[in-house]
Design a protein around this motif. Sequence first.
Motif, PDB file in Angstrom:
ATOM      1  N   HIS A   1       0.800  -1.027   0.013  1.00 31.98           N
ATOM      2  CA  HIS A   1       0.001   0.109   0.068  1.00 31.98           C
ATOM      3  C   HIS A   1       0.788   1.186   0.232  1.00 31.98           C
ATOM      4  N   ASP A   2       0.566   2.302  -0.850  1.00 31.20           N
ATOM      5  CA  ASP A   2       1.294   3.504  -0.948  1.00 31.20           C
ATOM      6  C   ASP A   2       0.798   4.426   0.188  1.00 31.20           C
ATOM      7  N   PRO A   3       1.783   5.215   0.857  1.00 30.62           N
ATOM      8  CA  PRO A   3       1.385   6.169   2.029  1.00 30.62           C
ATOM      9  C   PRO A   3       0.412   7.143   1.276  1.00 30.62           C
ATOM     10  N   TRP A   4      -0.515   7.691   2.064  1.00 28.53           N
ATOM     11  CA  TRP A   4      -1.285   8.589   1.878  1.00 28.53           C
ATOM     12  C   TRP A   4      -1.787   9.807   2.937  1.00 28.53           C
ATOM     13  N   PHE A   5      -2.263  10.550   2.613  1.00 32.43           N
ATOM     14  CA  PHE A   5      -2.657  11.675   3.220  1.00 32.43           C
ATOM     15  C   PHE A   5      -3.857  12.551   3.024  1.00 32.43           C
ATOM     16  N   GLN A   6      -4.699  13.085   3.873  1.00 33.30           N
ATOM     17  CA  GLN A   6      -5.864  13.699   3.341  1.00 33.30           C
ATOM     18  C   GLN A   6      -5.490  15.332   3.060  1.00 33.30           C
ATOM     19  N   VAL A   7      -6.214  15.748   2.250  1.00 38.35           N
ATOM     20  CA  VAL A   7      -5.874  17.204   1.797  1.00 38.35           C
ATOM     21  C   VAL A   7      -7.064  17.914   1.973  1.00 38.35           C
ATOM     22  N   ALA A   8      -7.307  19.080   2.542  1.00 43.10           N
ATOM     23  CA  ALA A   8      -8.535  19.980   2.351  1.00 43.10           C
ATOM     24  C   ALA A   8      -8.594  20.202   0.629  1.00 43.10           C
ATOM     25  N   PRO A   9      -9.890  20.081   0.145  1.00 47.96           N
ATOM     26  CA  PRO A   9     -10.073  20.287  -1.194  1.00 47.96           C
ATOM     27  C   PRO A   9      -9.590  21.647  -1.748  1.00 47.96           C
ATOM     28  N   TRP A  10      -9.691  22.625  -1.031  1.00 48.34           N
ATOM     29  CA  TRP A  10      -9.426  24.214  -1.352  1.00 48.34           C
ATOM     30  C   TRP A  10      -7.885  24.249  -1.346  1.00 48.34           C
ATOM     31  N   GLU A  11      -7.203  23.534  -0.415  1.00 51.86           N
ATOM     32  CA  GLU A  11      -5.724  23.390  -0.317  1.00 51.86           C
ATOM     33  C   GLU A  11      -4.897  22.508  -1.517  1.00 51.86           C
ATOM     34  N   ILE A  12      -5.363  21.886  -2.218  1.00 54.00           N
ATOM     35  CA  ILE A  12      -5.093  20.865  -3.062  1.00 54.00           C
ATOM     36  C   ILE A  12      -4.139  21.115  -4.220  1.00 54.00           C
ATOM     37  N   GLU A  13      -4.371  22.397  -4.573  1.00 55.94           N
ATOM     38  CA  GLU A  13      -3.451  23.067  -5.379  1.00 55.94           C
ATOM     39  C   GLU A  13      -2.164  23.462  -5.137  1.00 55.94           C
ATOM     40  N   ALA A  14      -2.300  24.244  -3.807  1.00 53.01           N
ATOM     41  CA  ALA A  14      -0.986  24.412  -3.191  1.00 53.01           C
ATOM     42  C   ALA A  14       0.013  23.314  -2.901  1.00 53.01           C
ATOM     43  N   VAL A  15      -0.879  22.418  -2.218  1.00 51.12           N
ATOM     44  CA  VAL A  15      -0.164  21.061  -1.835  1.00 51.12           C
ATOM     45  C   VAL A  15       0.630  20.447  -3.019  1.00 51.12           C
ATOM     46  N   CYS A  16      -0.060  20.252  -3.986  1.00 53.48           N
ATOM     47  CA  CYS A  16       0.611  19.581  -5.141  1.00 53.48           C
ATOM     48  C   CYS A  16       1.372  20.395  -5.812  1.00 53.48           C
ATOM     49  N   GLU A  17       1.409  21.723  -5.844  1.00 51.12           N
ATOM     50  CA  GLU A  17       2.576  22.583  -6.412  1.00 51.12           C
ATOM     51  C   GLU A  17       3.714  22.016  -5.449  1.00 51.12           C
ATOM     52  N   HIS A  18       3.650  22.149  -4.092  1.00 47.73           N
ATOM     53  CA  HIS A  18       4.751  21.902  -3.191  1.00 47.73           C
ATOM     54  C   HIS A  18       5.420  20.549  -3.704  1.00 47.73           C
ATOM     55  N   LEU A  19       4.486  19.405  -3.874  1.00 48.51           N
ATOM     56  CA  LEU A  19       5.110  18.262  -4.000  1.00 48.51           C
ATOM     57  C   LEU A  19       5.651  17.897  -5.117  1.00 48.51           C
ATOM     58  N   ARG A  20       5.372  18.772  -6.460  1.00 43.60           N
ATOM     59  CA  ARG A  20       5.858  18.793  -7.596  1.00 43.60           C
ATOM     60  C   ARG A  20       7.414  19.718  -7.694  1.00 43.60           C
ATOM     61  N   SER A  21       7.102  20.929  -6.793  1.00 47.34           N
ATOM     62  CA  SER A  21       8.346  21.708  -7.145  1.00 47.34           C
ATOM     63  C   SER A  21       9.406  21.218  -6.198  1.00 47.34           C
ATOM     64  N   ASP A  22       9.202  20.928  -5.055  1.00 48.60           N
ATOM     65  CA  ASP A  22      10.322  20.592  -4.091  1.00 48.60           C
ATOM     66  C   ASP A  22      11.131  19.750  -4.624  1.00 48.60           C
ATOM     67  N   PRO A  23      12.355  20.045  -4.548  1.00 49.45           N
ATOM     68  CA  PRO A  23      13.347  19.066  -5.316  1.00 49.45           C
ATOM     69  C   PRO A  23      13.686  17.852  -4.128  1.00 49.45           C
ATOM     70  N   ALA A  24      13.260  17.826  -3.059  1.00 50.34           N
ATOM     71  CA  ALA A  24      13.250  16.676  -2.201  1.00 50.34           C
ATOM     72  C   ALA A  24      12.273  15.516  -2.545  1.00 50.34           C
ATOM     73  N   LEU A  25      11.283  16.231  -2.998  1.00 47.51           N
ATOM     74  CA  LEU A  25       9.929  15.386  -3.296  1.00 47.51           C
ATOM     75  C   LEU A  25       9.993  15.195  -4.827  1.00 47.51           C
ATOM     76  N   ALA A  26       9.805  16.087  -5.648  1.00 50.58           N
ATOM     77  CA  ALA A  26       9.961  15.969  -7.105  1.00 50.58           C
ATOM     78  C   ALA A  26       8.852  15.025  -7.532  1.00 50.58           C
ATOM     79  N   PHE A  27       7.433  15.023  -7.096  1.00 52.33           N
ATOM     80  CA  PHE A  27       6.598  14.330  -7.657  1.00 52.33           C
ATOM     81  C   PHE A  27       6.127  15.132  -9.113  1.00 52.33           C
ATOM     82  N   ASN A  28       6.671  14.289  -9.984  1.00 50.99           N
ATOM     83  CA  ASN A  28       6.460  15.068 -11.459  1.00 50.99           C
ATOM     84  C   ASN A  28       5.438  14.517 -12.359  1.00 50.99           C
ATOM     85  N   TYR A  29       4.859  13.468 -11.892  1.00 52.89           N
ATOM     86  CA  TYR A  29       3.777  12.603 -12.636  1.00 52.89           C
ATOM     87  C   TYR A  29       2.496  12.238 -11.890  1.00 52.89           C
TER      88      TYR A  29
END
Length: 136
Positions: A1-29
């Motif tokens: 099972h993959d790790p997961w967490f709950q995000v407030a719907p209106w915060e999803i864009e900011a959270v995902c932008e961070h996941l994508r742009s933070d070099p330590a995370l680099a969620f590009n897909y």
Amino acid sequence: HDPWFQVAPWEIEAVCEHLRSDPALAFNYLECITGVDYPDDHKIHVVYHVYSYSKKHRVVLKCLLDREDPAMPTLVNVWSTANWQERECFDLLGVLFEGHPDLTRILMPEDWEGHPLRKDYGIGRIPVQFKGTTSA
């Protein structure tokens, strides 16, 4: 099972932008967006599976929406693959992705009533007549 967490719907864009742009995370897909109807809880869950090719890790994000008003921001500006995936979630569950450039049906005909993946969607409806098909 993959790790997961709950995000407030209106915060999803900011959270995902961070996941994508933070070099330590680099969620590009963005692998996929799915939706699940929970009528007893009056919720629709929108589930995002994201992956990092460079880091070889993935995570799942879950947003819980009010079933009567399932709306949240689009992620098209974070991952372009969200475009078609959000359209599918809109078409089949009725989730409104605010700011989406073309939130129209993608699987069902434009005049189709209802959302077939909702658990209270009626059984025995009229079958879909696809254009350009012939009966054998």
